[in-house]
Scaffold this motif. Structure first.
Motif, PDB file in Angstrom:
ATOM      1  N   GLU A   1       0.831  -1.210   0.000  1.00  0.00           N
ATOM      2  CA  GLU A   1       0.000   0.000   0.000  1.00  0.00           C
ATOM      3  C   GLU A   1       0.863   1.256   0.000  1.00  0.00           C
ATOM      4  OE1 GLU A   1      -2.374  -0.673   3.429  1.00  0.00           O
ATOM      5  OE2 GLU A   1      -3.584  -2.248   2.467  1.00  0.00           O
ATOM      6  N   TYR A   2       1.923   1.255   0.812  1.00  0.00           N
ATOM      7  CA  TYR A   2       2.848   2.388   0.866  1.00  0.00           C
ATOM      8  C   TYR A   2       3.479   2.603  -0.509  1.00  0.00           C
ATOM      9  CZ  TYR A   2       6.554   5.361   2.861  1.00  0.00           C
ATOM     10  OH  TYR A   2       7.403   6.396   3.166  1.00  0.00           O
ATOM     11  N   HIS A   3       3.906   1.528  -1.141  1.00  0.00           N
ATOM     12  CA  HIS A   3       4.531   1.573  -2.465  1.00  0.00           C
ATOM     13  C   HIS A   3       3.565   2.157  -3.505  1.00  0.00           C
ATOM     14  CE1 HIS A   3       7.003   0.002  -5.817  1.00  0.00           C
ATOM     15  NE2 HIS A   3       5.849  -0.342  -6.371  1.00  0.00           N
ATOM     16  N   GLU A   4       2.319   1.692  -3.475  1.00  0.00           N
ATOM     17  CA  GLU A   4       1.335   2.147  -4.462  1.00  0.00           C
ATOM     18  C   GLU A   4       0.974   3.619  -4.261  1.00  0.00           C
ATOM     19  OE1 GLU A   4      -1.806  -0.579  -3.795  1.00  0.00           O
ATOM     20  OE2 GLU A   4      -0.792  -2.260  -4.786  1.00  0.00           O
ATOM     21  N   GLN A   5       0.794   4.003  -3.006  1.00  0.00           N
ATOM     22  CA  GLN A   5       0.375   5.382  -2.712  1.00  0.00           C
ATOM     23  C   GLN A   5       1.412   6.403  -3.167  1.00  0.00           C
ATOM     24  OE1 GLN A   5      -0.290   5.155   1.498  1.00  0.00           O
ATOM     25  NE2 GLN A   5      -2.208   3.996   1.287  1.00  0.00           N
TER      26      GLN A   5
END
Length: 455
Positions: A117-121
Motif C-alpha cells: 500500500e505504501y509503495h502504491e500510494q
C-alpha cells in the motif's frame, strides 16, 4: 488493484547453520521458515508466488508443493542473480513484485500489505522495508540524504566506518514495479567485495534514472529478523511462541506459565481451556473448550474434544472425546480413540484401539489393536497380547465386561458382553455372554515348607 507477485529467495546453503538440513527448512514452531513466509504472502493476497531454489532444491519443492512456482539458481552468484532466474515466469507482469528471503519467518501478512500500500500510494519504482536494528552488524545500511530521502543501500563488507554506524538496516524485503525491476537487473554488475550481483544495486540504478525510491520502516525489528544460525533460530522460535501464546490467550485460553508453554503454529485451542507449564502441543492438534492440559503433557497431531483432562501424558495422532481423562504418565499412540467419559489412569499405553464410552482403564495396562465397548472395567496390569512375533492381531471386548487385574488377552480373541475375566488369567479362547473365564493354575500350599528354607 494492480497484480501482485512475490519472489521468495531460498537458494542459499546456509553454512552458518552447520546442518545437513537446508537452511530455510529449519522449523520455527512446527513449520519450516520458508513455509511461514509463503503462508503469510498467501494471506496477504499475493496472486503469483515464485520461490528461487538452489541447494536442496528438490527437498524445498517437496515441502512447498504446488503452493508456489519455482525457479532454479544453479550457481549462487548473489541476490540479484537469484531474482534474474525468475524472469521467464514474471517478465510479462505489469504489476508489482515483493521480494523476500525465505529465512525471515516472523514477517506477517499485515506487513506485506502495508508495504504494498505504501509503495502504491507513492507511485514508487521501489520500496525498501527497513527497520532500526539495535546491532546492525551484518545488515545492509540505508543511506539517506539530509532531508531523509533514500540514496542507496550499502552492504556490510562495502560500507565505510561512518556507514557502518547507521542503525537503519535493509531487511531484505522490497516491493518493486515489476517491469522496472527486470529492466534494472540487466544493468547491474558484480564489481564488489563479494564478486556477486547485488539486488541492492537495483536501488542505485533506479535512483540514477530518476525513479522514485521509498522506504517503509517496520517499527518491530524482531519481525524482520533473518535467521542465519542456531542462535537466531532459537530466538525466532521464542518470538513466534510469544506471538502464538498471546493470540490464544486473547481468544480465551488460560496459560499458567506462557513463557514455558510450547505450541506450534496451526494448533487450535477452545475457550476456557487451561494449559499448565511445560506443555508441548505440536502439529495440527485441535483442542476443544473447558479442557485441562496438565503440566509437561506432550500432544502431537491429535484431536481433543470439550471438557477433557490430560494430566502429564503423551498423545500422538490420537483422539479423546468429550468428558474423558487420562494420566498421569500415560501414552496414547497413533490411532488410539478414547470415547466419551472414559477414564485412562496412570502408566497406561493405548495404540490403534477404540475405547467405548464410560469404560475405565485404571493403571499399568497395555491395550493394542483392540475394540472395547461401553462401561467396561479393565483392571490393573492387564495386557492385550496383540503380537505373535510375525503379525498383529485384534481383540474385541463387549459392553459391561470385567477384565480382572493382571490378565493377558491373547489375540485374536473375542470377549463377549457382560462376561467376567478372573484376575491373573491368560485368555486364549472366546467367551460367551455372562461367562466367567478362569485360566490359571490352582493354588497348592506346601505345609511347613518355609521351615526348610535356609533363611
Amino acid at each position: 488493484m494492480t497484480e501482485r507477485n512475490a519472489i521468495i529467495l531460498a537458494a542459499g546453503k546456509g553454512t552458518r547453520m552447520k546442518s545437513k538440513l537446508y537452511k530455510v527448512l529449519h522449523q520455527v514452531c512446527g513449520k519450516s521458515m520458508v513455509e511461514h513466509v509463503l503462508e503469510q504472502l498467501q494471506q496477504a493476497k499475493i496472486e503469483n508466488i515464485v520461490t528461487v531454489v538452489g541447494f536442496g532444491a528438490e527437498t524445498v519443492k517437496e515441502a512447498l508443493g504446488d503452493r508456489t512456482h519455482f525457479a532454479l539458481q544453479k550457481q549462487q552468484l548473489g541476490t540479484g542473480h537469484a531474482v534474474m532466474q525468475t524472469e521467464d515466469l514474471l517478465h510479462d507482469s505489469t504489476g508489482e513484485t515483493i521480494i523476500v528471503s525465505g529465512d525471515t519467518p516472523l514477517l506477517t501478512a499485515a506487513t506485506f500489505r502495508k508495504l504494498c500500500e505504501y509503495h502504491e500510494q507513492r507511485h514508487s519504482a521501489a520500496t525498501i522495508l527497513t527497520s532500526n536494528a539495535p546491532d546492525p552488524t551484518g545488515y545492509g545500511r540505508i543511506v539517506r540524504n539530509d532531508v531523509g530521502i533514500v540514496e542507496r543501500i550499502v552492504e556490510q563488507k562495502d560500507a565505510t566506518k561512518e556507514e557502518r554506524a547507521i542503525h537503519e538496516i535493509n531487511t531484505g524485503v522490497y516491493c518493486f514495479d515489476n517491469q522496472k525491476l527486470f529492466a534494472a537487473l540487466k544493468l547491474i554488475n558484480n564489481n564488489n567485495a563479494q564478486g556477486e550481483y547485488y539486488l541492492t544495486d537495483v536501488i542505485g540504478i533506479l535512483k540514477h534514472e530518476g525513479e522514485i525510491v521509498t522506504a517503509y520502516r517496520d517499527d518491530d525489528f524482531n519481525e524482520t529478523m533473518g535467521v542465519n544460525d542456531r542462535i537466531a533460530l532459537a530466538r525466532a522460535n521464542e518470538l513466534m511462541r510469544q506471538r502464538i501464546n498471546t493470540k490464544l490467550m486473547s481468544e480465551g485460553v488460560s496459560m499458567i506459565d506462557p513463557d514455558h508453554t510450547y505450541i506450534d503454529a496451526g494448533v487450535k485451542v477452545g475457550r476456557d481451556t487451561v494449559i499448565e507449564g511445560g506443555v508441548v502441543i505440536k502439529g495440527q492438534t485441535v483442542i476443544g473448550s473447558d479442557c485441562l492440559i496438565g503440566a509437561h503433557s506432550r500432544i502431537t497431531d491429535s484431536v481433543i474434544h470439550d471438557d477433557v483432562k490430560v494430566i502429564s501424558s503423551t498423545l500422538e495422532e490420537a483422539e479423546m472425546h468429550t468428558g474423558s481423562n487420562i494420566g498421569p504418565n500415560s501414552h496414547l499412540r497413533p490411532q488410539a480413540e478414547i470415547g466419551k467419559n472414559v477414564h485412562i489412569g496412570n502408566f497406561c499405553e493405548i495404540k490403534k484401539a477404540y475405547i467405548g464410552d464410560g469404560t475405565k482403564v485404571g493403571h499399568l495396562t497395555y491395550i493394542g489393536d483392540a475394540t472395547l465397548g461401553t462401561n467396561i472395567n479393565v483392571g490393573c496390569g492387564v495386557v492385550f497380547v496383540n503380537y505373535d512375533g510375525a503379525k498383529k492381531h485384534h481383540t474385541n471386548v463387549g459392553d459391561h465386561a470385567f477384565i480382572g487385574s493382571n490378565s493377558n488377552l491373547v489375540a485374536p480373541v473375542n470377549i463377549a458382553a457382560d462376561s467376567f475375566i478372573a484376575a491373573g488369567s491368560t485368555i486364549t479362547d472366546d467367551t460367551d455372554r455372562f461367562d466367567m473365564a478362569i485360566a490359571r493354575s490352582r493354588q497348592t500350599n506346601k505345609k511347613d515348607y518355609a521351615k526348610k528354607l535356609p533363611w
